[in-house]
Write a protein that holds these residues in place. Structure first.
Motif, mmCIF file in Angstrom:
data_model
loop_
_atom_site.group_PDB
_atom_site.id
_atom_site.type_symbol
_atom_site.label_atom_id
_atom_site.label_comp_id
_atom_site.label_asym_id
_atom_site.label_seq_id
_atom_site.Cartn_x
_atom_site.Cartn_y
_atom_site.Cartn_z
ATOM 1 N N TRP A 62 -71.117 12.472 2.210
ATOM 2 C CA TRP A 62 -70.353 12.462 3.454
ATOM 3 C C TRP A 62 -69.358 13.614 3.435
ATOM 4 C CZ3 TRP A 62 -70.646 8.998 7.611
ATOM 5 C CH2 TRP A 62 -71.447 7.871 7.429
ATOM 6 N N VAL A 63 -69.370 14.430 4.480
ATOM 7 C CA VAL A 63 -68.372 15.491 4.629
ATOM 8 C C VAL A 63 -67.849 15.486 6.062
ATOM 9 C CG1 VAL A 63 -69.458 16.959 2.877
ATOM 10 C CG2 VAL A 63 -70.054 17.273 5.279
ATOM 11 N N THR A 64 -66.672 16.056 6.230
ATOM 12 C CA THR A 64 -66.117 16.255 7.568
ATOM 13 C C THR A 64 -65.707 17.709 7.715
ATOM 14 O OG1 THR A 64 -65.304 13.984 7.779
ATOM 15 C CG2 THR A 64 -64.276 15.641 9.181
ATOM 16 N N ASN A 65 -66.306 18.395 8.680
ATOM 17 C CA ASN A 65 -65.999 19.806 8.929
ATOM 18 C C ASN A 65 -64.940 19.944 10.008
ATOM 19 O OD1 ASN A 65 -68.059 21.005 7.180
ATOM 20 N ND2 ASN A 65 -69.537 20.176 8.637
ATOM 21 N N LYS A 66 -64.108 20.948 9.829
ATOM 22 C CA LYS A 66 -63.140 21.326 10.861
ATOM 23 C C LYS A 66 -63.211 22.842 10.983
ATOM 24 C CE LYS A 66 -59.774 19.963 13.671
ATOM 25 N NZ LYS A 66 -60.077 19.181 14.884
ATOM 26 N N TRP A 67 -63.835 23.318 12.074
ATOM 27 C CA TRP A 67 -63.939 24.753 12.280
ATOM 28 C C TRP A 67 -62.750 25.252 13.090
ATOM 29 C CZ3 TRP A 67 -69.048 22.409 12.731
ATOM 30 C CH2 TRP A 67 -69.858 22.722 11.631
ATOM 31 N N ILE A 68 -62.035 26.188 12.515
ATOM 32 C CA ILE A 68 -60.834 26.746 13.141
ATOM 33 C C ILE A 68 -61.225 27.984 13.936
ATOM 34 C CG2 ILE A 68 -58.554 27.722 12.693
ATOM 35 C CD1 ILE A 68 -58.582 26.036 10.078
ATOM 36 N N ARG A 69 -60.921 27.963 15.221
ATOM 37 C CA ARG A 69 -61.306 29.053 16.120
ATOM 38 C C ARG A 69 -60.222 30.135 16.189
ATOM 39 N NH1 ARG A 69 -66.336 29.039 19.210
ATOM 40 N NH2 ARG A 69 -67.309 27.030 18.803
ATOM 41 N N THR A 71 -70.145 32.680 14.758
ATOM 42 C CA THR A 71 -71.044 32.683 15.919
ATOM 43 C C THR A 71 -71.087 34.022 16.640
ATOM 44 O OG1 THR A 71 -69.237 31.944 17.351
ATOM 45 C CG2 THR A 71 -70.590 30.226 16.319
ATOM 46 N N GLU A 72 -70.081 34.875 16.389
ATOM 47 C CA GLU A 72 -69.921 36.167 17.072
ATOM 48 C C GLU A 72 -69.587 35.986 18.547
ATOM 49 O OE1 GLU A 72 -72.288 39.589 15.528
ATOM 50 O OE2 GLU A 72 -73.647 38.022 14.795
ATOM 51 N N TYR A 73 -69.055 34.829 18.923
ATOM 52 C CA TYR A 73 -68.567 34.625 20.280
ATOM 53 C C TYR A 73 -67.238 35.367 20.443
ATOM 54 C CZ TYR A 73 -71.925 30.737 20.397
ATOM 55 O OH TYR A 73 -73.059 29.966 20.326
ATOM 56 N N LYS A 74 -66.947 35.801 21.664
ATOM 57 C CA LYS A 74 -65.741 36.580 21.933
ATOM 58 C C LYS A 74 -64.646 35.695 22.533
ATOM 59 C CE LYS A 74 -67.846 40.255 20.523
ATOM 60 N NZ LYS A 74 -67.547 40.797 19.178
ATOM 61 N N THR A 104 -64.143 29.092 25.452
ATOM 62 C CA THR A 104 -63.523 30.422 25.442
ATOM 63 C C THR A 104 -62.604 30.610 24.239
ATOM 64 O OG1 THR A 104 -61.689 29.649 26.855
ATOM 65 C CG2 THR A 104 -63.608 30.600 27.955
ATOM 66 N N SER A 105 -62.806 29.791 23.184
ATOM 67 C CA SER A 105 -61.894 29.819 22.031
ATOM 68 C C SER A 105 -62.276 30.835 20.969
ATOM 69 C CB SER A 105 -61.811 28.427 21.394
ATOM 70 O OG SER A 105 -61.175 27.513 22.257
ATOM 71 N N GLY A 106 -63.296 31.650 21.252
ATOM 72 C CA GLY A 106 -63.650 32.697 20.308
ATOM 73 C C GLY A 106 -64.493 32.207 19.149
ATOM 74 N N ASP A 107 -64.526 33.001 18.100
ATOM 75 C CA ASP A 107 -65.386 32.733 16.951
ATOM 76 C C ASP A 107 -64.742 31.718 15.996
ATOM 77 O OD1 ASP A 107 -67.560 32.944 15.264
ATOM 78 O OD2 ASP A 107 -67.535 35.144 15.230
ATOM 79 N N ARG A 108 -65.574 31.232 15.079
ATOM 80 C CA ARG A 108 -65.069 30.334 14.024
ATOM 81 C C ARG A 108 -64.417 31.191 12.943
ATOM 82 N NH1 ARG A 108 -70.500 26.509 13.539
ATOM 83 N NH2 ARG A 108 -69.880 24.945 15.094
ATOM 84 N N MET A 109 -63.102 31.300 13.026
ATOM 85 C CA MET A 109 -62.369 32.134 12.089
ATOM 86 C C MET A 109 -62.481 31.605 10.662
ATOM 87 S SD MET A 109 -58.288 33.015 11.997
ATOM 88 C CE MET A 109 -58.356 34.260 13.266
#
Length: 376
Positions: free
Chosen positions: A346-353, A262-265, A280-285
């Motif tokens: 069916w999928v389940t996503n987990k994005w790590i910040r 996302t390019e969030y800081k 405020t957790s930053g980008d999706r690493m």
């Protein structure tokens, strides 16, 4: 597909200005109507399809091909056909090409990968499966590497049938149409972002599940941490990961090529629609994606920039980093979900910040530094 269904698809292609696809559907239908003795359907149906195909050729800039399609019907002295032929003759030129070039699109490799593997046999022969060490000596993860740089892998047998059914049961109560955020550039170069937008680039249903509401799901977060070394803990504030995102794709369900980053800081609120847990957790690493069922046809996850394809494997999970060790975004992680052709997916996503990963992933000394993965 019935004739009417094909015509419906062609009509939709026309409505979205996809003239090339409209022509291909109509051409296939017209060919199917033909037999050695003429046509297999009523004259009215054949003329309808022929006129639609001729009009499609004209829209693509090939009026002569439209005339060629209509010529067999001129002897019928049909007023509409004669009018069409006269119109196309007035627009025909002597320099018309023989073949219609396939339109060049950014999605060409995405579509090719959805059809079949694009890596050469030599490249595929270099890929490996191995048992990856974890912090628990007696537990090793079954890792299948599908691309080395950037490293993209699928871990097999990481979610049980019981957990799969539990996630599906929870999600089924709250599925809604999936949304995306779209960037639009105005005439003055100003970029505006529309959040929570429904769009045909993503056709699926989504449900978000909080771990603090279903504590038993923390076992899945622990397993992700065990295998990747990253914290996948969900927290109400400054969370290390996003909520579990359960997604269902029906027949035709898909998500065109996109990036997860996302390019969030870190420490800065960038998206006004983000909830407090990740604002405020930053980008999706990194991205971790559980596959919760097998798909009879279609549904692969593909990476056009690196010509990589991951077929759906029930009980497995795809994993990749969206950011380089330096923290820079990695455009090579462009990926998409292929259309489901038979069944559902069916999928389940987990994005790590980025939040919580500072002492878990070493930074690169240069922007081009690569991950120090276990040796194979």
């Amino acid at each position: 597909m019935s004739d009417d269904e094909v015509l419906t698809v062609a009509k939709f292609a026309d409505s979205v200005k996809d003239d090339y696809s409209e022509m291909r559907w109509l051409k296939a239908l017209y060919k199917r109507l033909q037999t050695q003795d003429g046509f297999s359907h009523s004259q009215t149906t054949v003329i309808r399809v022929a006129r639609s195909l001729a009009a499609s050729f004209y829209k693509l800039g090939f009026p002569k091909k439209g005339i060629f399609i209509l010529e067999p019907f001129q002897s019928l002295e049909n007023r509409d056909i004669n009018s069409d032929v006269a119109f196309y003759l007035s627009n025909a030129t002597s320099d018309e090409n023989e073949t219609i070039p396939e339109p060049a699109t950014e999605d060409a490799m995405y579509e090719a990968l959805c059809r079949e593997e694009q890596k050469s046999l030599h490249e595929l022969a270099k890929l490996r499966c191995f048992l990856r060490d974890t912090i628990i000596p007696y537990y090793k993860a079954k890792e299948e590497v599908v691309n080395y740089e950037p490293r993209i892998a699928i871990f097999h047998d990481v979610i049980s049938p019981t957990s799969i059914e539990h996630l599906k049961s929870i999600a089924s109560k709250g599925l809604t149409r999936s949304t995306v955020f779209l960037e639009n550039t105005g005439p003055n170069g100003q970029v505006t972002i529309t959040y929570g937008k429904q769009d045909n680039i993503r056709v699926s249903q989504t449900c978000w599940i909080r771990t603090d509401e279903y504590p038993e799901l923390s076992r899945l977060e622990n397993r992700i941490q065990l295998i990747t070394g990253l914290s996948a803990e969900y927290k109400p504030v400054r969370s290390h990961s996003e909520k579990f995102q359960v997604v269902n794709y029906g027949v035709g369900g898909m998500y065109t090529a996109h990036h997860d980053y996302t390019e969030y800081k870190l420490g800065i609120i960038s998206n006004p629609m983000d909830s407090e847990d990740i604002s405020t957790s930053g980008d999706r690493m990194a991205t971790w994606m559980f596959y919760m069922n097998d798909v009879k046809a279609g549904g692969a996850t593909v990476f056009p920039e690196v010509r990589t394809r991951i077929p759906v494997a029930k009980g497995g999970a795809a994993f990749w980093y969206n950011l380089r060790p330096s923290g820079a975004t990695d455009p090579r992680t462009l990926h998409g979900g292929c259309p489901v052709l038979v069944g559902s997916k069916w999928v389940t996503n987990k994005w790590i910040r980025e939040e919580g990963q500072m002492d878990r992933r070493l930074c690169g000394l240069t922007e081009e530094a690569v991950e120090d993965f276990p040796k194979i």
